[in-house]
Design a protein around this motif. Sequence first.
Motif, short mmCIF file in Angstrom:
data_model
loop_
_atom_site.label_atom_id
_atom_site.label_comp_id
_atom_site.label_asym_id
_atom_site.label_seq_id
_atom_site.Cartn_x
_atom_site.Cartn_y
_atom_site.Cartn_z
N ALA A 126 0.84 -1.20 0.00
CA ALA A 126 0.00 0.00 0.00
C ALA A 126 0.87 1.25 0.00
O ALA A 126 2.01 1.23 0.47
N ALA A 127 0.32 2.33 -0.53
CA ALA A 127 0.98 3.63 -0.49
C ALA A 127 -0.05 4.68 -0.10
O ALA A 127 -1.15 4.73 -0.67
N LEU A 128 0.31 5.52 0.86
CA LEU A 128 -0.58 6.57 1.36
C LEU A 128 0.05 7.93 1.05
O LEU A 128 1.24 8.14 1.28
N ALA A 129 -0.77 8.82 0.51
CA ALA A 129 -0.27 10.16 0.18
C ALA A 129 -1.29 11.21 0.61
O ALA A 129 -2.50 10.99 0.52
N VAL A 130 -0.78 12.35 1.08
CA VAL A 130 -1.61 13.47 1.50
C VAL A 130 -1.20 14.70 0.70
O VAL A 130 0.00 15.03 0.64
N ALA A 136 -5.16 9.88 0.00
CA ALA A 136 -5.45 8.77 -0.91
C ALA A 136 -4.60 7.57 -0.54
O ALA A 136 -3.49 7.69 -0.01
N LEU A 137 -5.16 6.40 -0.82
CA LEU A 137 -4.48 5.13 -0.56
C LEU A 137 -4.53 4.28 -1.82
O LEU A 137 -5.61 4.08 -2.40
N ALA A 138 -3.38 3.77 -2.25
CA ALA A 138 -3.31 2.82 -3.36
C ALA A 138 -2.88 1.48 -2.81
O ALA A 138 -1.99 1.39 -1.96
N ALA A 150 -8.36 4.28 -3.06
CA ALA A 150 -9.37 4.89 -2.18
C ALA A 150 -8.94 6.32 -1.89
O ALA A 150 -7.76 6.63 -1.78
N SER A 151 -9.94 7.20 -1.71
CA SER A 151 -9.66 8.61 -1.50
C SER A 151 -10.56 9.16 -0.41
O SER A 151 -11.63 8.62 -0.14
N GLY A 152 -10.10 10.24 0.23
CA GLY A 152 -10.89 10.89 1.26
C GLY A 152 -10.96 10.05 2.53
O GLY A 152 -10.05 9.30 2.84
N PRO A 153 -12.07 10.16 3.28
CA PRO A 153 -12.20 9.39 4.52
C PRO A 153 -12.08 7.88 4.28
O PRO A 153 -11.63 7.14 5.15
N GLU A 154 -12.48 7.43 3.11
CA GLU A 154 -12.42 6.00 2.80
C GLU A 154 -10.98 5.50 2.79
O GLU A 154 -10.72 4.32 3.05
N ARG A 205 -3.76 10.02 -16.06
CA ARG A 205 -4.12 11.02 -15.05
C ARG A 205 -5.59 11.43 -15.17
O ARG A 205 -6.26 11.71 -14.18
N ASP A 206 -6.10 11.46 -16.37
CA ASP A 206 -7.48 11.88 -16.58
C ASP A 206 -8.47 10.74 -16.34
O ASP A 206 -9.61 10.99 -15.92
N THR A 207 -8.05 9.51 -16.59
CA THR A 207 -8.99 8.38 -16.57
C THR A 207 -8.92 7.56 -15.30
O THR A 207 -9.86 6.81 -15.00
N ILE A 208 -7.83 7.66 -14.53
CA ILE A 208 -7.65 6.78 -13.37
C ILE A 208 -7.72 7.54 -12.06
O ILE A 208 -8.41 7.12 -11.12
N VAL A 209 -7.01 8.66 -11.94
CA VAL A 209 -6.93 9.38 -10.67
C VAL A 209 -7.78 10.65 -10.72
O VAL A 209 -7.98 11.24 -11.78
N ALA A 210 -8.27 11.05 -9.54
CA ALA A 210 -9.16 12.20 -9.46
C ALA A 210 -8.50 13.43 -8.85
O ALA A 210 -9.02 14.53 -8.98
N ASN A 211 -7.36 13.27 -8.18
CA ASN A 211 -6.71 14.41 -7.55
C ASN A 211 -5.22 14.11 -7.37
O ASN A 211 -4.74 13.01 -7.67
N ARG A 212 -4.50 15.11 -6.87
CA ARG A 212 -3.04 14.96 -6.73
C ARG A 212 -2.67 13.89 -5.72
O ARG A 212 -1.65 13.22 -5.86
N ALA A 213 -3.47 13.74 -4.67
CA ALA A 213 -3.16 12.72 -3.66
C ALA A 213 -3.27 11.32 -4.26
O ALA A 213 -2.41 10.46 -4.01
N GLU A 214 -4.29 11.07 -5.05
CA GLU A 214 -4.44 9.76 -5.69
C GLU A 214 -3.28 9.50 -6.65
O GLU A 214 -2.75 8.39 -6.71
N ALA A 215 -2.90 10.53 -7.42
CA ALA A 215 -1.79 10.37 -8.35
C ALA A 215 -0.51 10.03 -7.61
O ALA A 215 0.26 9.15 -8.02
N ALA A 216 -0.26 10.72 -6.50
CA ALA A 216 0.97 10.48 -5.74
C ALA A 216 0.97 9.09 -5.11
O ALA A 216 1.99 8.38 -5.14
N ALA A 217 -0.16 8.66 -4.54
CA ALA A 217 -0.22 7.34 -3.89
C ALA A 217 0.03 6.23 -4.90
O ALA A 217 0.84 5.33 -4.67
N LEU A 218 -0.65 6.30 -6.04
CA LEU A 218 -0.49 5.26 -7.05
C LEU A 218 0.92 5.30 -7.65
O LEU A 218 1.53 4.24 -7.89
#
Length: 847
Positions: A126-130, A136-138, A150-154, A205-218
């Motif tokens: 797993a990778a966690l990014a803020v 976000a968690l990948a 997963a993103s946000g509280p999830e 970036r457009d089709t998989i992740v929704a924000n910078r945190a998701e991009a960084a985690a993945l």
Amino acid sequence: MSTPIRLQYLELKQRYPDTILFFRLGDFYETFDDDAKLVAAELQITLTSKPMGKDLRVPLAGVPYHSIDGHVAKLVARGHRVAICEQMADPADVKGIVPRDVVRVVTAGTVTADASLDAAAPNYLAALAVRGNDTALALADITTGEVRLASGPEASLELVRSAPSELLVEDLADAAGEGSTVLRPQMSEIAAGAELARQFGEHARDTIVANRAEAAALAHLLAYLRETYAAALGSLQRVRRISEAGLLAIDQRTLRNLDVLKQPGRKSSLFEVLNRAKSPMGSRLLRQWLTHPLRDLDALERRLDAVEWAMTHPIERERCQLVLGNMPDIGRILGKVGARGAGPRDLSGLRAGLRAGLDLGMHLSGGDVPGLLHEALRGLAAAADALVTLDAALDEDPPAGFDEGGVIRPGFSPEIDSLRAMTRDARGFLLGLERLERERTGIKTLKVGHNKVFGYYLEVSSANTGNVPDHYQRRQTLVGAERYVTEELKEHESRLVGARDRLVDLEKQAFAQLVESLAAGLASLQAVAEAVALIDLAMALGEVSSERAYVRPRFAEGQVRITGGRHPVVEAAVGPGRFVPNDCVLDEESQVVVLTGPNMSGKSTFLRQVALIALMAQAGCFVPATEAELPLFDRIFSRIGAQDDLAAGQSTFMVEMVETAQILHHATPDSLVILDEVGRGTSTFDGMAIARAVVEFLHNRKEVSARTLFATHYHELTSLAGVLPRVQNMHVGVHEEGAEVVFEHRILPGPSDRSYGIHVARLAGLPGAVVTRAEHLLVELEASRPVVGFQSQPPASQVQPSLFGGPSPVESEVARLDIDGMTPIEAIQKLYELRAAARAALEGPRK
């Protein structure tokens, strides 16, 4: 001065300083220096030494190359990272030092050896990014190619729920759970975008992740795999998003409190009761369903339709399960295909699994199967093309390796067939040579043999060396025998070895092409594995539901109505017909149930069974009840009393309060809360005050008015039913037979009349003298206890006068408490302590 091998090792070790470096030398993986000392101690193998230069001997510990996986698994399980250094060329083809390099680093989240994996559970990296307000968690399981985001509280919830083996973070303050944590440098937005594009294409970036945190985690996850096991990236084909809106939130603590998954020291779990899956894929999917229950009604009904079909079609179910019983773990085999690490036996297993998948389709296609199973049938169809490819290229029973050929099916490659015939003819000649040479020489005991050092030879006993022809060339002298070669023997051996080497090379090339062709359609093959898992799980749940008389739950807004509910784990342990079923109603008139009764009478079991029935229903399972109507809960919370968590080290009052606070902060009207003995971890005064305040908070605040089951030994709380309109009292039925108390395990309306604590002590085996003395003391204490009652608004006459003129807030709270369990002296002492605290609280602001 160090040897060239020593210098080569030191250069590699400098590149991987924080790992145990296994350095390939011939048929062994060696470790040196401090690594050798560590490995020798951890693996209990001999520590020796090796000369590595003039006046230089270094510690050495090694293991045979064929047993490396098991040893690496042990080291990784103990928290170590292991780098595998391979010889990058055949030593026979190299003059001077053999080139070597690290081919992978094995860590807790990247281990792939079967010896270190649980077949029924995923192994997550797993990778966690803020980034700003976004978290976000990948997650990736490289053994199957599963990737989730997963993103946000999830993200935080998924982190504790998925329990990754290894977590990558940019800040150690974000670390959580029991797995290994790796600190990674901050990743820039540009670097993250480049990493995603490299793996998934320019538009990732457009089709998989929704924000910078998701991009960084993945991106962190991908970059780490590129450093440690780049080949595994080939199995990561698609990313699935974990949607908070579609899931019932349940954290690791509640999963543990409810015994959803197997725990050390516990005899059974819900997972084990329900797991009739015949394949590891089905078992892993069951684990996923239980830890990620749904809130999507349509998706739930589709799951329940599939389970109901399996339950009501026993013949089809049994036929499917017979096929599934021999099903290899094609999910993890496909992980090896994606990493280009599959061997001949792996592809043989994949072929067997794909054949079984098509057989499954035949058993299901004849009936009117529900939607979810119909989709699984469509997924199985992708097995056909891959199966044609495998049947054409792979031998029906291939060996594990390539040393002797036989991996590629006859007829696939004319050149391979020709070389195979040549090696067969040469081998046949050499086997017939023994008979020919015996006839030529007259030496009846002459033998043809072979070893790796000398190749083929003719062996003659010492007694017959006088009869050896002149053209025999001596190769080796043994005790009692001589070994020879001839030009003819060398010529045929050369022809055999050359043909065999060429055959091995060609088979390796053909096999690599076969793996590549399968990897090109990996996403479709992974869909086959998912379809098999779904069918397996539906059949498993249908079987257990039929056997244990589970029923299909219904979903309705706002109310819980369970008739004849049973605890699935306890019922399975005690045997059929022995568990006492109970009803449960939580609705507008009974939002909070205060449950009283003796210890050991079944309060905790009842609380847990209601929560488990709710969880099972939203996982898509049938439930242990006669009838069950439930809302779609958004969260299930549990707080289990201190005595139940001693083994986990969760017995402090502070932990109890922190967990209770988290529930009160996050509960909603759509939540289910079970609270067991809140307030037990402190004094009677404090405990009753906290317990009452918790009930009032859950009842009075609309934003947190969750459906609540509150088990308590504070009988004074039963008075709340007369004050708070949506609080109902229930108790566990008990009756006395002489001096004995009998627990009925039935949940009945109204409060319990007393705690029966001394009766429980007698049942527990306390000496008779202790029990008798306790009974006498109880009479004395009850006679001397203050008149103060635990009432909602006590009369002014019951409020003790303050030491400084008028009741303080603390003293007013004390006046509402019943000091059950204290002697009069203890009660007075406690009262003065609280008054002193109140005085200090008032005098502090004045100063």
